[in-house]
Design a protein around this motif. Sequence first.
Motif, PDB file in Angstrom:
ATOM      1  N   GLU A   6      26.790  41.061  44.243  1.00 36.02           N
ATOM      2  CA  GLU A   6      27.430  40.317  45.337  1.00 36.02           C
ATOM      3  C   GLU A   6      28.662  39.560  44.844  1.00 36.02           C
ATOM      4  O   GLU A   6      29.731  39.602  45.474  1.00 36.02           O
ATOM      5  CB  GLU A   6      26.431  39.340  45.959  1.00 36.02           C
ATOM      6  N   ARG A   7      28.538  38.892  43.707  1.00 31.39           N
ATOM      7  CA  ARG A   7      29.675  38.137  43.175  1.00 31.39           C
ATOM      8  C   ARG A   7      30.785  39.070  42.694  1.00 31.39           C
ATOM      9  O   ARG A   7      31.963  38.759  42.834  1.00 31.39           O
ATOM     10  CB  ARG A   7      29.222  37.213  42.032  1.00 31.39           C
ATOM     11  N   GLN A  53      34.567  38.926  43.954  1.00 29.82           N
ATOM     12  CA  GLN A  53      35.701  38.842  43.040  1.00 29.82           C
ATOM     13  C   GLN A  53      36.763  39.891  43.364  1.00 29.82           C
ATOM     14  O   GLN A  53      37.961  39.642  43.180  1.00 29.82           O
ATOM     15  CB  GLN A  53      35.226  39.010  41.594  1.00 29.82           C
ATOM     16  N   ALA A  54      36.352  41.037  43.837  1.00 27.84           N
ATOM     17  CA  ALA A  54      37.307  42.084  44.191  1.00 27.84           C
ATOM     18  C   ALA A  54      38.314  41.584  45.224  1.00 27.84           C
ATOM     19  O   ALA A  54      39.496  41.952  45.184  1.00 27.84           O
ATOM     20  CB  ALA A  54      36.572  43.318  44.712  1.00 27.84           C
ATOM     21  N   ASN A  55      37.865  40.724  46.117  1.00 24.94           N
ATOM     22  CA  ASN A  55      38.783  40.151  47.106  1.00 24.94           C
ATOM     23  C   ASN A  55      39.824  39.265  46.434  1.00 24.94           C
ATOM     24  O   ASN A  55      41.001  39.279  46.801  1.00 24.94           O
ATOM     25  CB  ASN A  55      37.998  39.341  48.143  1.00 24.94           C
ATOM     26  N   GLU A  56      39.390  38.492  45.442  1.00 30.63           N
ATOM     27  CA  GLU A  56      40.334  37.631  44.727  1.00 30.63           C
ATOM     28  C   GLU A  56      41.339  38.462  43.929  1.00 30.63           C
ATOM     29  O   GLU A  56      42.515  38.089  43.822  1.00 30.63           O
ATOM     30  CB  GLU A  56      39.588  36.669  43.805  1.00 30.63           C
ATOM     31  N   VAL A  57      40.885  39.564  43.376  1.00 29.91           N
ATOM     32  CA  VAL A  57      41.805  40.456  42.654  1.00 29.91           C
ATOM     33  C   VAL A  57      42.849  41.020  43.609  1.00 29.91           C
ATOM     34  O   VAL A  57      44.043  41.101  43.277  1.00 29.91           O
ATOM     35  CB  VAL A  57      41.026  41.581  41.941  1.00 29.91           C
ATOM     36  N   ASN A  75      46.905  40.480  43.350  1.00 33.71           N
ATOM     37  CA  ASN A  75      47.883  41.576  43.371  1.00 33.71           C
ATOM     38  C   ASN A  75      48.992  41.305  44.380  1.00 33.71           C
ATOM     39  O   ASN A  75      50.173  41.541  44.107  1.00 33.71           O
ATOM     40  CB  ASN A  75      47.191  42.903  43.699  1.00 33.71           C
ATOM     41  N   GLU A  76      48.620  40.810  45.533  1.00 34.87           N
ATOM     42  CA  GLU A  76      49.619  40.478  46.549  1.00 34.87           C
ATOM     43  C   GLU A  76      50.558  39.384  46.056  1.00 34.87           C
ATOM     44  O   GLU A  76      51.773  39.442  46.263  1.00 34.87           O
ATOM     45  CB  GLU A  76      48.927  40.049  47.835  1.00 34.87           C
ATOM     46  N   ARG A  99      50.417  44.855  38.078  1.00 33.49           N
ATOM     47  CA  ARG A  99      49.174  45.331  38.702  1.00 33.49           C
ATOM     48  C   ARG A  99      47.969  44.675  38.052  1.00 33.49           C
ATOM     49  O   ARG A  99      47.848  44.654  36.828  1.00 33.49           O
ATOM     50  CB  ARG A  99      49.084  46.853  38.559  1.00 33.49           C
ATOM     51  N   VAL A 100      47.077  44.150  38.891  1.00 32.14           N
ATOM     52  CA  VAL A 100      45.793  43.616  38.431  1.00 32.14           C
ATOM     53  C   VAL A 100      44.708  44.591  38.873  1.00 32.14           C
ATOM     54  O   VAL A 100      44.490  44.793  40.073  1.00 32.14           O
ATOM     55  CB  VAL A 100      45.506  42.222  39.020  1.00 32.14           C
TER      56      VAL A 100
END
Length: 234
Positions: free
Chosen positions: A48-49, A53-57, A61-62, A69-70
Motif C-alpha cells: 500500500e505504501r 509513493q508512486a504518486n509522489e514520484v 517528475n512533473e 526523469r525520476v
Amino acid sequence: DLHMHTTWSDGKFSVLEMAQFAQALGHQYIVITDHSVSLGIANGLSVERLRQQANEVREANEAMGSDFRVLHGTEMEIKADGSLDFADEVLAEQDFVIASLHTGLSQPREQVTERMLNAINNPHVDMIAHPTGRLLPKRPGADLDMELIMKTAVATNTILEINANPSRLDLRDQHVRRFIELGGLLAINCDAHHTDHFDFLHFGIATAQRGWAAAKHVVNTWPLEQFENFIKKK
C-alpha cells in the motif's frame, strides 16, 4: 543513480529533494528504491505504501520538468526462507526492481546461494544490490557461490551492483573483473540515504576501474532511452 532511499523508509530527504540534488550533480535520471516491508528496522514499505509513493514520484517528475526523469522502484528483501517480499504483480508495476540480502547472511553456502538465485531468476528483478551484504569492517557477508551467481546473472540479463558506500564496496574488484569476462553488466550506485552520500561515487568508480570495467559495462552511464529499453526487455 539507480539505488537510493528517501524519508519513506530510512532516508533523510524527500523524493523531490533527492531528484533536485542529483540533477545539480549533472545526473539525467535516478531511481527511487526504498526498502520493502520485511526490513522493519529500515521502515520498509508495504504494498500500500509503495503504491502511495508512486504518486509522489509522479509529482516529482512533473516538478522536475522534461530534462530529468525520476523512476520508481524498490529495494526488495530476499527473505531468509528464499521467498521475495513482493508478489510478481506488484513488481510488474515498478520501473526498476532491486533485490538484496540483509538477513540470514550466515546461512550455509548452498542455502544462501539458492536464495540469491531465486531472486536473479525472477523475470521482474532487474538488479542485485551489494550482492554479499558485507559491511566493512564488521560483517564479512554471505558465503555465496559467486561464480554461479555471476553466470546466472549473465544468463538472465540481471545487473550486479558495485555499491559505492565505503562500508560495502560490493561487488569487490576481483568479482567485477570476472563478471566482465563472463559478459555481465554492472551499475555503480551510491545507495544514498542522505544527499551527502552522493559523494561516495568515486569509491565505486575506483572499484570498477580495479576490475577493468569500462563505461560500456555500466548501465547507468547509458542515456535514459537506452537504459529504459534494456530494462523493458528484461
